[in-house]
Scaffold this motif. Structure first.
Motif, PDB file in Angstrom:
ATOM      1  N   ASP A 113       0.854  -1.183   0.000  1.00 21.05           N
ATOM      2  CA  ASP A 113       0.000   0.000   0.000  1.00 21.05           C
ATOM      3  C   ASP A 113       0.892   1.236   0.000  1.00 21.05           C
ATOM      4  N   TYR A 114       1.024   1.879  -1.160  1.00 22.42           N
ATOM      5  CA  TYR A 114       1.930   3.024  -1.240  1.00 22.42           C
ATOM      6  C   TYR A 114       1.412   4.245  -0.489  1.00 22.42           C
ATOM      7  N   TYR A 115       0.110   4.257  -0.163  1.00 22.40           N
ATOM      8  CA  TYR A 115      -0.422   5.390   0.583  1.00 22.40           C
ATOM      9  C   TYR A 115      -0.121   5.295   2.076  1.00 22.40           C
ATOM     10  N   GLU A 116       0.419   4.173   2.510  1.00 19.28           N
ATOM     11  CA  GLU A 116       0.827   4.054   3.904  1.00 19.28           C
ATOM     12  C   GLU A 116       2.139   4.782   4.168  1.00 19.28           C
ATOM     13  N   ASN A 117       2.850   5.142   3.115  1.00 22.67           N
ATOM     14  CA  ASN A 117       4.111   5.860   3.268  1.00 22.67           C
ATOM     15  C   ASN A 117       3.843   7.303   3.675  1.00 22.67           C
ATOM     16  N   GLU A 118       4.442   7.706   4.767  1.00 22.16           N
ATOM     17  CA  GLU A 118       4.199   9.048   5.297  1.00 22.16           C
ATOM     18  C   GLU A 118       4.588  10.138   4.299  1.00 22.16           C
ATOM     19  N   GLU A 119       5.681   9.913   3.544  1.00 20.02           N
ATOM     20  CA  GLU A 119       6.109  10.968   2.622  1.00 20.02           C
ATOM     21  C   GLU A 119       5.049  11.250   1.562  1.00 20.02           C
ATOM     22  N   LEU A 120       4.333  10.209   1.120  1.00 17.56           N
ATOM     23  CA  LEU A 120       3.298  10.425   0.109  1.00 17.56           C
ATOM     24  C   LEU A 120       2.116  11.190   0.697  1.00 17.56           C
ATOM     25  N   LYS A 121       1.748  10.877   1.931  1.00 20.91           N
ATOM     26  CA  LYS A 121       0.641  11.583   2.565  1.00 20.91           C
ATOM     27  C   LYS A 121       0.962  13.069   2.713  1.00 20.91           C
ATOM     28  N   VAL A 122       2.214  13.371   3.020  1.00 20.50           N
ATOM     29  CA  VAL A 122       2.620  14.772   3.135  1.00 20.50           C
ATOM     30  C   VAL A 122       2.594  15.438   1.770  1.00 20.50           C
ATOM     31  N   PHE A 123       3.195  14.771   0.759  1.00 19.67           N
ATOM     32  CA  PHE A 123       3.202  15.339  -0.590  1.00 19.67           C
ATOM     33  C   PHE A 123       1.780  15.505  -1.127  1.00 19.67           C
ATOM     34  N   ASN A 124       0.897  14.585  -0.758  1.00 23.12           N
ATOM     35  CA  ASN A 124      -0.501  14.644  -1.204  1.00 23.12           C
ATOM     36  C   ASN A 124      -1.246  15.799  -0.549  1.00 23.12           C
ATOM     37  N   ALA A 125      -0.834  16.160   0.662  1.00 20.29           N
ATOM     38  CA  ALA A 125      -1.503  17.238   1.384  1.00 20.29           C
ATOM     39  C   ALA A 125      -1.266  18.592   0.734  1.00 20.29           C
ATOM     40  N   ILE A 126      -0.133  18.749   0.068  1.00 24.73           N
ATOM     41  CA  ILE A 126       0.195  20.047  -0.536  1.00 24.73           C
ATOM     42  C   ILE A 126      -0.760  20.389  -1.686  1.00 24.73           C
ATOM     43  N   PRO A 127      -0.917  19.530  -2.710  1.00 27.94           N
ATOM     44  CA  PRO A 127      -1.886  19.864  -3.759  1.00 27.94           C
ATOM     45  C   PRO A 127      -3.329  19.893  -3.261  1.00 27.94           C
ATOM     46  N   THR A 128      -3.621  19.145  -2.186  1.00 26.97           N
ATOM     47  CA  THR A 128      -4.968  19.212  -1.609  1.00 26.97           C
ATOM     48  C   THR A 128      -5.225  20.600  -1.037  1.00 26.97           C
ATOM     49  N   ALA A 129      -4.252  21.126  -0.304  1.00 27.51           N
ATOM     50  CA  ALA A 129      -4.395  22.465   0.275  1.00 27.51           C
ATOM     51  C   ALA A 129      -4.464  23.523  -0.817  1.00 27.51           C
ATOM     52  N   GLU A 130      -3.603  23.402  -1.831  1.00 24.08           N
ATOM     53  CA  GLU A 130      -3.629  24.369  -2.928  1.00 24.08           C
ATOM     54  C   GLU A 130      -4.960  24.300  -3.680  1.00 24.08           C
ATOM     55  N   GLY A 131      -5.469  23.092  -3.866  1.00 24.27           N
ATOM     56  CA  GLY A 131      -6.747  22.927  -4.542  1.00 24.27           C
ATOM     57  C   GLY A 131      -7.880  23.551  -3.756  1.00 24.27           C
ATOM     58  N   ALA A 132      -7.822  23.408  -2.435  1.00 21.51           N
ATOM     59  CA  ALA A 132      -8.852  24.012  -1.579  1.00 21.51           C
ATOM     60  C   ALA A 132      -8.828  25.536  -1.704  1.00 21.51           C
ATOM     61  N   LEU A 133      -7.634  26.098  -1.759  1.00 22.58           N
ATOM     62  CA  LEU A 133      -7.514  27.549  -1.930  1.00 22.58           C
ATOM     63  C   LEU A 133      -8.061  27.986  -3.282  1.00 22.58           C
ATOM     64  N   SER A 134      -7.802  27.183  -4.309  1.00 18.35           N
ATOM     65  CA  SER A 134      -8.305  27.497  -5.646  1.00 18.35           C
ATOM     66  C   SER A 134      -9.834  27.535  -5.657  1.00 18.35           C
ATOM     67  N   ILE A 135     -10.452  26.565  -4.997  1.00 25.13           N
ATOM     68  CA  ILE A 135     -11.919  26.539  -4.916  1.00 25.13           C
ATOM     69  C   ILE A 135     -12.428  27.769  -4.173  1.00 25.13           C
ATOM     70  N   ALA A 136     -11.761  28.103  -3.066  1.00 29.41           N
ATOM     71  CA  ALA A 136     -12.177  29.263  -2.271  1.00 29.41           C
ATOM     72  C   ALA A 136     -12.111  30.544  -3.097  1.00 29.41           C
ATOM     73  N   LEU A 137     -11.047  30.706  -3.863  1.00 22.77           N
ATOM     74  CA  LEU A 137     -10.889  31.907  -4.685  1.00 22.77           C
ATOM     75  C   LEU A 137     -11.962  31.983  -5.769  1.00 22.77           C
ATOM     76  N   ASN A 138     -12.310  30.828  -6.332  1.00 22.73           N
ATOM     77  CA  ASN A 138     -13.340  30.801  -7.380  1.00 22.73           C
ATOM     78  C   ASN A 138     -14.744  31.065  -6.833  1.00 22.73           C
ATOM     79  N   GLU A 139     -14.980  30.644  -5.605  1.00 18.96           N
ATOM     80  CA  GLU A 139     -16.318  30.754  -5.034  1.00 18.96           C
ATOM     81  C   GLU A 139     -16.561  32.088  -4.331  1.00 18.96           C
ATOM     82  N   SER A 140     -15.505  32.701  -3.861  1.00 19.75           N
ATOM     83  CA  SER A 140     -15.658  33.899  -3.041  1.00 19.75           C
ATOM     84  C   SER A 140     -15.638  35.176  -3.878  1.00 19.75           C
TER      85      SER A 140
END
Length: 288
Positions: free
Chosen positions: A111-138
Motif C-alpha cells: 500500500d503506497y499510501y501508507e508511506n508518510e512521505e506520500l501523505k505529506v506530498f498529497n496534502a500540498i496539492p490538496t491544500a492548494e486545490g482548496a484555496l483554488s476553490i475558495a478563490l473561485n467561489e468567493s
C-alpha cells in the motif's frame, strides 16, 4: 533486465506514474483508460485486464484502489474492472495500490499510501486545490478574509500556514493541547473544537479536514448565510450535507483534489513512493 509495469485503472495521476516509470527505463502498459484519446509516447495501451497483466512484473493500482470494494477505481474507463479479475490473472504479480485497507493480491501487495512521505506530498496539492476553490467561489480576497480550518493533521497544518501567508484572518480548530501548542509555534490563531459553534459564526470561508460529522444542524444554523464551506475530508465528511442544502448554504464536497487539479505533481509523488518500496524491500534487481 528491463522490468514491465502495468498501470491498471485510475485518473491522470496514474498516467503520470506510467510516464515517470517509462522515463526510468521500464516497459509500461496501461488498461482502463479508453476515455483518453492520447497517451505519452512509448506506453502500450491494453483493452482488457488479462492481456494487460500477462507480461507485467509489477501492477500499479489507483489511489484509492477502489471506491466500492467491487471494482477497481477507473473513472477514465467505460468498462468495469472487477477486483476479482486481479486475483484471476495476477497470481504471480507484485501489486501496489493506494488505500488497500488490508486487501492483498498476487504474490505480494504493498500500500503506497501508507508511506508518510506520500501523505505529506498529497496534502500540498490538496491544500492548494482548496484555496483554488475558495478563490473561485468567493467575491472577496483571501487577504483579510475571516477563515477557519477544522482539524490540524497534515492538510490542516499546510492549509493553515498557506492562509496565514496570504494574510487571511485564519483560525485553526483543533481537539488537543498538543495541537494548541503547535499552532502557537507556527504563529496560528487557534481554538478548541468544543468552541466550534462560537468560533465559526463569523467566518466567511470554512475548510474542514476532519472525517467526522462535526457541522450538525445546530452548528450550520449559527453560520453566516454567505459562508463558503469546503469539505476536504474523506467519507462520511464533516458536514451534514442534507441540512446544509435545506439551509441554502454553499457547501462544497472537494475530494481527490490532487488527481483533479495537480495530477502531474501527485503522480510523481506516487512514483517516488513506489520506488522507495521497491528499493526498501529489494523487489527488483538493479536501480529504479
Amino acid at each position: 533486465m528491463t522490468h514491465s509495469i502495468c498501470i491498471l485503472g485510475g485518473d491522470m495521476r496514474q498516467i503520470t506514474v506510467g510516464k515517470e516509470f517509462l522515463d526510468s527505463g521500464f516497459k509500461v502498459s496501461v488498461c482502463g483508460f479508453d476515455k483518453l484519446r492520447e497517451f505519452p509516447a512509448g506506453i502500450n495501451v491494453k483493452n482488457d485486464v488479462k492481456s494487460a497483466l500477462k507480461n507485467s512484473d509489477l501492477v500499479i493500482l489507483p489511489l484509492p484502489y477502489s471506491r466500492d470494494k467491487i471494482n477497481v477505481s477507473a473513472p477514465l474507463s467505460s468498462k468495469l474492472i472487477p477486483i476479482d479479475s486481479l486475483r484471476d490473472y495476477g497470481t504471480d504479480k507484485i501489486f501496489f495500490g493506494g488505500m488497500l485497507n488490508g486487501e492483498s493480491f498476487g504474490k505480494a501487495s504493498y500500500d503506497y499510501y501508507e508511506n508518510e512521505e506520500l501523505k505529506v506530498f498529497n496534502a500540498i496539492p490538496t491544500a492548494e486545490g482548496a484555496l483554488s476553490i475558495a478563490l473561485n467561489e468567493s467575491t472577496e480576497t483571501i487577504h483579510g478574509c475571516k477563515t477557519a480550518v477544522i482539524g490540524f493533521g497534515r492538510i490542516g497544518r499546510i492549509l493553515g500556514n498557506m492562509l496565514k501567508k496570504l494574510d487571511s484572518d485564519v483560525t485553526v480548530i483543533h481537539r488537543s493541547n498538543k495541537d494548541d501548542a503547535w499552532c502557537s509555534a507556527f504563529g496560528l490563531s487557534s481554538a478548541n473544537i468544543r468552541d466550534l459553534k462560537s468560533v465559526l459564526k463569523d467566518k466567511k470561508i470554512i475548510f474542514n479536514t476532519v472525517p467526522f460529522v462535526l457541522m450538525t444542524k445546530e452548528i450550520l444554523l449559527a453560520l453566516r448565510r454567505d459562508v463558503i464551506i469546503i469539505d476536504l475530508a474523506s467519507a462520511p465528511g464533516g458536514i451534514d450535507y442534507e441540512e446544509g442544502k435545506k439551509q441554502g448554504l454553499n457547501v462544497i464536497k472537494a475530494l481527490s483534489l490532487p488527481g483533479k487539479l495537480s495530477p502531474v505533481t501527485a503522480g510523481k509523488a506516487i512514483k517516488k513512493s513506489i520506488c522507495n518500496i521497491i528499493y526498501d524491500n529489494k523487489l527488483l534487481e538493479g536501480d529504479t
